[in-house]
Motif scaffolding. Sequence first.
Motif, PDB file in Angstrom:
ATOM      1  N   LEU A 109      33.999  32.061  46.913  1.00 55.67           N
ATOM      2  CA  LEU A 109      34.504  32.519  48.214  1.00 55.67           C
ATOM      3  C   LEU A 109      34.393  34.039  48.346  1.00 55.67           C
ATOM      4  O   LEU A 109      33.984  34.551  49.374  1.00 55.67           O
ATOM      5  CB  LEU A 109      35.966  32.099  48.382  1.00 55.67           C
ATOM      6  N   HIS A 110      34.767  34.721  47.269  1.00 51.52           N
ATOM      7  CA  HIS A 110      34.671  36.182  47.253  1.00 51.52           C
ATOM      8  C   HIS A 110      33.229  36.619  47.519  1.00 51.52           C
ATOM      9  O   HIS A 110      32.960  37.525  48.300  1.00 51.52           O
ATOM     10  CB  HIS A 110      35.172  36.710  45.908  1.00 51.52           C
ATOM     11  N   ASP A 111      32.286  35.950  46.851  1.00 48.80           N
ATOM     12  CA  ASP A 111      30.875  36.281  47.033  1.00 48.80           C
ATOM     13  C   ASP A 111      30.440  36.069  48.476  1.00 48.80           C
ATOM     14  O   ASP A 111      29.761  36.904  49.056  1.00 48.80           O
ATOM     15  CB  ASP A 111      30.009  35.405  46.125  1.00 48.80           C
ATOM     16  N   LEU A 112      30.837  34.921  49.034  1.00 47.75           N
ATOM     17  CA  LEU A 112      30.414  34.623  50.402  1.00 47.75           C
ATOM     18  C   LEU A 112      30.973  35.661  51.362  1.00 47.75           C
ATOM     19  O   LEU A 112      30.290  36.109  52.272  1.00 47.75           O
ATOM     20  CB  LEU A 112      30.854  33.216  50.813  1.00 47.75           C
ATOM     21  N   PHE A 113      32.228  36.075  51.132  1.00 49.82           N
ATOM     22  CA  PHE A 113      32.819  37.107  51.988  1.00 49.82           C
ATOM     23  C   PHE A 113      32.062  38.415  51.845  1.00 49.82           C
ATOM     24  O   PHE A 113      32.028  39.228  52.750  1.00 49.82           O
ATOM     25  CB  PHE A 113      34.305  37.315  51.668  1.00 49.82           C
ATOM     26  N   GLN A 114      31.485  38.635  50.661  1.00 50.22           N
ATOM     27  CA  GLN A 114      30.745  39.881  50.469  1.00 50.22           C
ATOM     28  C   GLN A 114      29.357  39.828  51.098  1.00 50.22           C
ATOM     29  O   GLN A 114      28.918  40.778  51.742  1.00 50.22           O
ATOM     30  CB  GLN A 114      30.641  40.198  48.974  1.00 50.22           C
ATOM     31  N   TYR A 115      28.641  38.717  50.909  1.00 48.85           N
ATOM     32  CA  TYR A 115      27.240  38.689  51.326  1.00 48.85           C
ATOM     33  C   TYR A 115      27.049  38.235  52.766  1.00 48.85           C
ATOM     34  O   TYR A 115      26.090  38.632  53.413  1.00 48.85           O
ATOM     35  CB  TYR A 115      26.425  37.786  50.395  1.00 48.85           C
ATOM     36  N   VAL A 200      36.679  46.188  56.844  1.00 51.93           N
ATOM     37  CA  VAL A 200      37.612  45.274  57.514  1.00 51.93           C
ATOM     38  C   VAL A 200      36.894  43.966  57.807  1.00 51.93           C
ATOM     39  O   VAL A 200      37.273  42.904  57.334  1.00 51.93           O
ATOM     40  CB  VAL A 200      38.150  45.891  58.825  1.00 51.93           C
ATOM     41  N   THR A 201      35.800  44.075  58.551  1.00 50.77           N
ATOM     42  CA  THR A 201      35.024  42.879  58.878  1.00 50.77           C
ATOM     43  C   THR A 201      33.860  42.700  57.910  1.00 50.77           C
ATOM     44  O   THR A 201      33.303  41.623  57.818  1.00 50.77           O
ATOM     45  CB  THR A 201      34.430  43.001  60.284  1.00 50.77           C
ATOM     46  N   GLY A 202      33.483  43.768  57.202  1.00 51.96           N
ATOM     47  CA  GLY A 202      32.310  43.701  56.342  1.00 51.96           C
ATOM     48  C   GLY A 202      31.044  44.059  57.107  1.00 51.96           C
ATOM     49  O   GLY A 202      30.009  44.309  56.506  1.00 51.96           O
ATOM     50  N   PRO A 307      21.738  43.286  50.822  1.00 52.33           N
ATOM     51  CA  PRO A 307      22.509  42.342  49.985  1.00 52.33           C
ATOM     52  C   PRO A 307      23.087  41.189  50.798  1.00 52.33           C
ATOM     53  O   PRO A 307      24.283  41.135  51.029  1.00 52.33           O
ATOM     54  CB  PRO A 307      23.598  43.216  49.383  1.00 52.33           C
ATOM     55  N   GLY A 308      22.260  40.267  51.214  1.00 49.17           N
ATOM     56  CA  GLY A 308      22.707  39.189  52.088  1.00 49.17           C
ATOM     57  C   GLY A 308      22.735  37.815  51.438  1.00 49.17           C
ATOM     58  O   GLY A 308      22.477  37.658  50.249  1.00 49.17           O
ATOM     59  N   LEU A 309      23.030  36.844  52.269  1.00 49.28           N
ATOM     60  CA  LEU A 309      23.229  35.470  51.830  1.00 49.28           C
ATOM     61  C   LEU A 309      21.941  34.837  51.293  1.00 49.28           C
ATOM     62  O   LEU A 309      21.974  34.054  50.348  1.00 49.28           O
ATOM     63  CB  LEU A 309      23.744  34.658  53.021  1.00 49.28           C
TER      64      LEU A 309
END
Lengths: 356, 525
Positions: A109-115, A200-202, A307-309
């Motif tokens: 989940l952390h990764d998905l929120f990041q990428y 905030v939103t990334g 650095p995307g999905l």
Amino acid sequence: MANDVTTAARAAAPGQIFGAEFAYELIRFLGTLALTLLGLTFVTFVIGRVVPIDPVLAVVGDRAMPETYERVRQELGIDLPIYQQFWLYLTKIAEGDFGTSAMTSQPVLHDLFQYFPATLELATAATLIGVLLGIPLGVVAATHQGRLIDHVTRIVGLIGYSIPVFWTGLVGLLVFYAWLGWVAGPGRLDIGYDGLVEPVTGLITIDSLLSVDWDVFKNAIAHLLLPASLLGYLTLAYVSRMTRSFMLTELNQEYILTARAKGMPERRVIWRHALGNIIVPLITVVALSYASLLEGAVLTETVFAWPGLGQYITRSLFNADMNAVLGGTLLIGTIFVCLNVLCDMLYRLLDPRVRP
Amino acid sequence: MKRLLMGVCLATLLSTPVLAETPANTLVIAKAIDDMVTMDPAEIYELSNSEVAVNVYDRLMGLEIGDMKTLVPKAAESWSVSEDGKTFTFKLKPNLKFHSGNPLTADDVAFSLQRVILLNLTPAYLLQGLGWTPENVKEMAKAVDPATVQLTINEKYAPTYILNLMSTVTSSIVDKKEALAHEKNGDLGHDWLKTNSAGSGAYRMRSWKANDSVVLEANPDFRLGAPKLQRVIVRHVPEGATQRLLVEKGDIDIARNLTPDQIKGIAGNTDLVVETFPKATVYYLGLNQKNDKLKNPKVQEALRWLIDYQGMADSFLKGQMLVHQAFWPAGFYASLENNPYKLDTAKAKALLAEAGYPNGFDIQLDTGNTQPFTGIAQSIQSTFAEAGVKVTINSAEVKQALTKYRARQHEMIYMYWGPDYLDPNANADSFANNPDNSDSSASKPLAWRNAWDIPEIMAETKAALKESDAEKRKQQYLDLQTKLQTTGPFLNMFQESEQTVMRKNVKGFFSGPNSDLVFYYQTTK
């Protein structure tokens, strides 16, 4: 398909109060979502278990001792029968635990929120560029069928479609970044601006606006411009071609003839009536291309060090990092279903025939 | 298109603040760091995180810039070994401090070594080889007093072997107080250390975002003095062509993953300097001995004469690979630096005819699906074909090829091997070691993977490991390499070298033969 269902819903509920229909729609949406995600999870899960890569290898590597290997194998639950593994995974998801990625050591989940925000930012900008330029271009091409502007549009579309984005990306960087210096280079921000605004939103563009930091905003735009334009060009190629062919069909309809015969100004005939009638299928086209961009554009991301999905899921797949792959797949599935529902809602807003 | 261009122009007017240079006190390195999966020294075994770790954590022993052959004490001040060769005593340098400010004591060293065994993660095998187990390790690796660590091993080995083990990333010294402050469910701080650092090296890790960047901050109290540059940023840039543009433009200081083609492309650029660093990674062709044809010594010999070693090294591998035909890389203790084989089709044909294959045979070759694997596989395919050996190439993700390799289902495989530490045993232990050749064997050294049953050679490997006379030991390894060079399933072909492209103002960047010997602290710009 979505249209059929809405029509059915309308037929089944004539004259009913709005609340009931809303509840029905909500249940239908949740049902579709749950079924889609379950199916997706199952298929991905099975694929993940039959790929010819040993998932334990992805975690412990090539040289670990047998005891280490066996311990990780058991931790991953690979010694269990596949239906049990699947059930375990489902129960964990129900608790909101998507597991940990073997590749990043972080919860999925952390990764998905990041990428995902990086991808969202790029895909949204690209779609905006593609739609804002593609639709007018398609309309103009249709109204000037067979003339120079039409041919140019079609060639532009063809080029956008057939040249690999990997190549256009590198050439674009070479010309606009290295030679002309009009845009910033790969990555989302220059080193000097990194970490200046609170995420905030990334989405760096939004975050920098929120903290009213114009320098960071400008730098983010300078980085976003080229990859978004290139992806936007792909969208443009697709959207303009579809717009052109929808418009051609529409312009041959009798009501257009009638409108023209009645002496309605040509501009109104084209931009109000004809375009107004193709908006609904166009939304489907745009939504589909937006959704496919949201999966992440792995080649563009690689060239632009974005650095995307796309990079995340591709790399996880190659390493049999199934938690990450499943998490990513579920996210993309949810996006598709949500975009579908959004389209449904837009149809109603734009097409009086579908309004209750 | 016109509109698109106009849009681009318009938007660029808006976007003026593009910094032309990297900040003066910051070193910016572009590199593919997607292999970085953890920062806990007890778990690190990939290349990118080993490189970060050597700059963040100190060890007892190690190699320092300037001499890549002599192991010297790092955090240790001196060491001694007992009469029976089984007890090693290390005295620590005084006044060493962790980034947290805690003093570095013998207790921290013992804790760091113990947790490798207790956590039993991937690299644990390095120290398990000393006879350390979760039950005995607290006795085997212990602090005698705050400045003295005592290590006990179960058998007598060559002392350099132990000292080399104490120089690996696995033996990094972790701040015990800091690690235990973040302990969860008795994990000795593992979960926290995966993404944080608690070391005493030249730099402190400020952040690591997977597939994005690593940011390091100088440690003013570093044992060898404060690093010259305040900050190091390693940015994940997977594509070499992109790295090239970035370094040409000056948006980064160092590009690490350019291909030989791309290096050629920047030849005329006076703002850039290309430096070549030899590496210890060796590339070889493995022949599965379960295959009757490949088991035939004449066939093995023929294939050795069917590879265009020099042709490849001079063309598409230029600057990236050097011809090296022994399992232990050139440039170190006990390196065998002769290269007896070259492409000789006539000789190979004669040998194949003697072996009973005058018209060659069909064979499969597994390898990775990226360069240089694919290019090398194609070259092998074309030269083998000259003697009638028809090669079918199966290229796949390296992890996928490794899965097949570890199941011994390949026929031929083109792969690489990088030593964990710079003692010949690191390679001999895998190339010339096969304790159990059955399919169910628990350990899977390279000799096992190629089903090469070698009790006699294995005995020599063991003997060399235990020999404490350095000269004698050297001869043993040379003999062993000669033996493997001329017989058996390994056709060692190349040794890697790294070509690093730097802005010309960058000085003092050092990339040693292993990924855990890449030092940033002397770099200036």
